[in-house]
Design a protein around this motif. Sequence first.
Motif, PDB file in Angstrom:
ATOM      1  N   LEU A 273       0.860  -1.172   0.000  1.00 57.86           N
ATOM      2  CA  LEU A 273       0.000   0.000   0.000  1.00 57.86           C
ATOM      3  C   LEU A 273       0.902   1.230   0.000  1.00 57.86           C
ATOM      4  N   ALA A 274       0.588   2.215  -0.850  1.00 61.13           N
ATOM      5  CA  ALA A 274       1.264   3.517  -0.775  1.00 61.13           C
ATOM      6  C   ALA A 274       0.214   4.547  -0.392  1.00 61.13           C
ATOM      7  N   LEU A 275       0.489   5.328   0.647  1.00 57.52           N
ATOM      8  CA  LEU A 275      -0.508   6.289   1.149  1.00 57.52           C
ATOM      9  C   LEU A 275       0.206   7.437   1.854  1.00 57.52           C
ATOM     10  N   PRO A 276      -0.486   8.552   2.085  1.00 60.24           N
ATOM     11  CA  PRO A 276       0.157   9.664   2.791  1.00 60.24           C
ATOM     12  C   PRO A 276       0.661   9.193   4.155  1.00 60.24           C
ATOM     13  N   ALA A 277       1.912   9.568   4.498  1.00 63.88           N
ATOM     14  CA  ALA A 277       2.544   9.069   5.724  1.00 63.88           C
ATOM     15  C   ALA A 277       1.694   9.333   6.968  1.00 63.88           C
ATOM     16  N   GLU A 278       0.996  10.465   6.980  1.00 62.39           N
ATOM     17  CA  GLU A 278       0.224  10.804   8.181  1.00 62.39           C
ATOM     18  C   GLU A 278      -0.983   9.893   8.393  1.00 62.39           C
ATOM     19  N   GLN A 279      -1.357   9.119   7.366  1.00 58.72           N
ATOM     20  CA  GLN A 279      -2.479   8.184   7.529  1.00 58.72           C
ATOM     21  C   GLN A 279      -2.014   6.758   7.840  1.00 58.72           C
ATOM     22  N   ALA A 280      -0.720   6.551   7.910  1.00 57.50           N
ATOM     23  CA  ALA A 280      -0.199   5.192   8.045  1.00 57.50           C
ATOM     24  C   ALA A 280      -0.680   4.510   9.326  1.00 57.50           C
ATOM     25  N   GLU A 281      -0.656   5.239  10.433  1.00 60.98           N
ATOM     26  CA  GLU A 281      -1.030   4.600  11.702  1.00 60.98           C
ATOM     27  C   GLU A 281      -2.501   4.197  11.712  1.00 60.98           C
ATOM     28  N   VAL A 282      -3.365   5.055  11.173  1.00 60.66           N
ATOM     29  CA  VAL A 282      -4.793   4.719  11.096  1.00 60.66           C
ATOM     30  C   VAL A 282      -4.993   3.486  10.215  1.00 60.66           C
ATOM     31  N   ALA A 283      -4.304   3.456   9.073  1.00 63.76           N
ATOM     32  CA  ALA A 283      -4.430   2.312   8.172  1.00 63.76           C
ATOM     33  C   ALA A 283      -3.983   1.025   8.864  1.00 63.76           C
ATOM     34  N   LEU A 284      -2.861   1.084   9.573  1.00 61.09           N
ATOM     35  CA  LEU A 284      -2.362  -0.106  10.280  1.00 61.09           C
ATOM     36  C   LEU A 284      -3.384  -0.582  11.316  1.00 61.09           C
ATOM     37  N   ALA A 285      -3.996   0.362  12.006  1.00 61.24           N
ATOM     38  CA  ALA A 285      -4.982   0.000  13.030  1.00 61.24           C
ATOM     39  C   ALA A 285      -6.179  -0.711  12.388  1.00 61.24           C
ATOM     40  N   VAL A 286      -6.621  -0.213  11.234  1.00 61.35           N
ATOM     41  CA  VAL A 286      -7.738  -0.863  10.517  1.00 61.35           C
ATOM     42  C   VAL A 286      -7.327  -2.269  10.090  1.00 61.35           C
ATOM     43  N   MET A 287      -6.143  -2.383   9.505  1.00 63.31           N
ATOM     44  CA  MET A 287      -5.699  -3.659   8.935  1.00 63.31           C
ATOM     45  C   MET A 287      -5.529  -4.735   9.996  1.00 63.31           C
TER      46      MET A 287
END
Lengths: 334, 334
Positions: A273-287
């Motif tokens: 996944l490539a995404l804005p760095a500031e959204q990485a933690e939220v994405a990890l939490a969802v995943m």
Amino acid sequence: MKDKYIQLSHGGGGEEMNQLIKGMFFSAFDNEVLRQEEDAAVLSLSNQTAFTTDSFTVSPLIFNGGDIGKLAVAGTVNDLAMMGAQPLYLSCSFILEEGLAIETLGTIVESMAKELQVSGALVVCGDTKVVPRGCADGIFINTAGLGQLRRPGISAHQIREGDAIIVSRDIGCHGATVLMNREGLELSSDLQSDCATLWPVVEALIAAGIDIHAMRDATRGGLSAVVNEWARTAGIGITLDEKAIPVRDEVRGLCELYGMEPFDLANEGTFVLALPAEQAEVALAVMRHFSCCPEAAVIGCVDQRQIGRVLLTTPWGSLRYLDAPQGELLPRIC
Amino acid sequence: MKDKYIQLSHGGGGEEMNQLIKGMFFSAFDNEVLRQEEDAAVLSLSNQTAFTTDSFTVSPLIFNGGDIGKLAVAGTVNDLAMMGAQPLYLSCSFILEEGLAIETLGTIVESMAKELQVSGALVVCGDTKVVPRGCADGIFINTAGLGQLRRPGISAHQIREGDAIIVSRDIGCHGATVLMNREGLELSSDLQSDCATLWPVVEALIAAGIDIHAMRDATRGGLSAVVNEWARTAGIGITLDEKAIPVRDEVRGLCELYGMEPFDLANEGTFVLALPAEQAEVALAVMRHFSCCPEAAVIGCVDQRQIGRVLLTTPWGSLRYLDAPQGELLPRIC
């Protein structure tokens, strides 16, 4: 089915083929569209439909954690999911070798039906060919898929400098498992293929409003193939941190034994996944709510260091190129 | 292409595969959607889209009047056309055997590109697998197709008592040609496969306002399979007049030699039509404008004589059942 083995007549267009299709395929994949039995399925689709195809030739047909049927459904469904498309309809085409045990075919078809339930996609049309003994190896399956775009615009062209790169889990399990099963290796481990349908986790990422720039499942060619293709297509550089890339000890051990790199090994339920760095933690939490993403991790970032190339920071702090794999590590991996 | 033969690395997901796909497939099938190079093609489709799939395993790969590539395009396009759907998009998936001559693959791909022009359909996504020598036989091709319904409601369920049954040309040429080529028979004839894209003639029939009840291409299982399926599905009887069914002398001769019936032989550009008897002459006039329908003829009618069965009036005036073929006449015919 009165026969125990596939015969040429099961592909002849006559009564025997009719029995196989009605008796096995229609009962496993049953739905309203299939029941029409026309030359083609008639569907309601939108002007944002994703269309993809994959043929599956994996050997062995059944491996730890999956089989060619599960792979044929998950693989095509995942290609749709990676575009942000909800998988809706699949075609299913079998090339069967004369002499294939009908029980084996039944196991594979049941496995397909089960995997379809994860995404809710339906098999709506199909085809069956039988080739004489020696002209194929057991069974090859092709699936084509149609999905409805839920989050348009996901593309390698959207990758930007500063994006974070996430991998959804530890890498290389599918390749390592197939290798292990093929070579008859008995490891004292429960190593199994990562083969999985990724639509549920993608749907959750979309629902959480994650601004997904690019997304791709790391199948043939593994993680290296995906990040190299991205660097080239987007005209950016990517730097990965080797320490951050999750790899199981069993996979690492097999790689050392066979002189391979885990980055090059095929996966069948692992995505990047490539995404804005500031959204990485939220994405990890969802995943991490999903069993298919036990070790989702940020593994690097997009930069301008070496345009079109991928750099790997080794555990010793040095830098090396991570190139796209060349040659063929493991034929018939999927 | 620097290589002369397909190697396992051409399916490995790395550089060599990339070269094959870009160098050969993209240049032959070039279009805007394909050029996006995403995991799936994104398309604008309607709520009346037809979807179908077929795998092709024909042997020999190249035969009089066609090759596996022409067949793979025409076959799937025809499945759409038979539903009254204009063929728009195809997927294309290759299973290649290690050692296949790249020149042969090139010939097949060029043949596909040429046949696509007849209907205007585009290849928008694809897949390439290479299996080790001995695990397949040269090349297998799967195509899935999407089309836009131009004349909804064509279905075996629409067949009515009194309908005329039309066949678009003389039957059995594909089956007879493949048999002849496979056995190395040198007939003093120009017998060739009927392999052809049928969308143009179907489009003309729709434009002429023909009230097509049912339409099907007589592929595996030949004419007998189609009419028997119709009789069963529609719950009607069909009586055909043997004298009215066009069969070439060469096909009849081969059938006598091998103990086959021309009615059971596969066709790849021959279709059967059920329509109101009063429209039969207009339909024949439309069809005869097309080079793929040189001998379109009314061959029978729908009645209530034997519900679910097909009767054949022989040249001697007697009646016999024409049953669906059983067993396998010719494996790998398509």
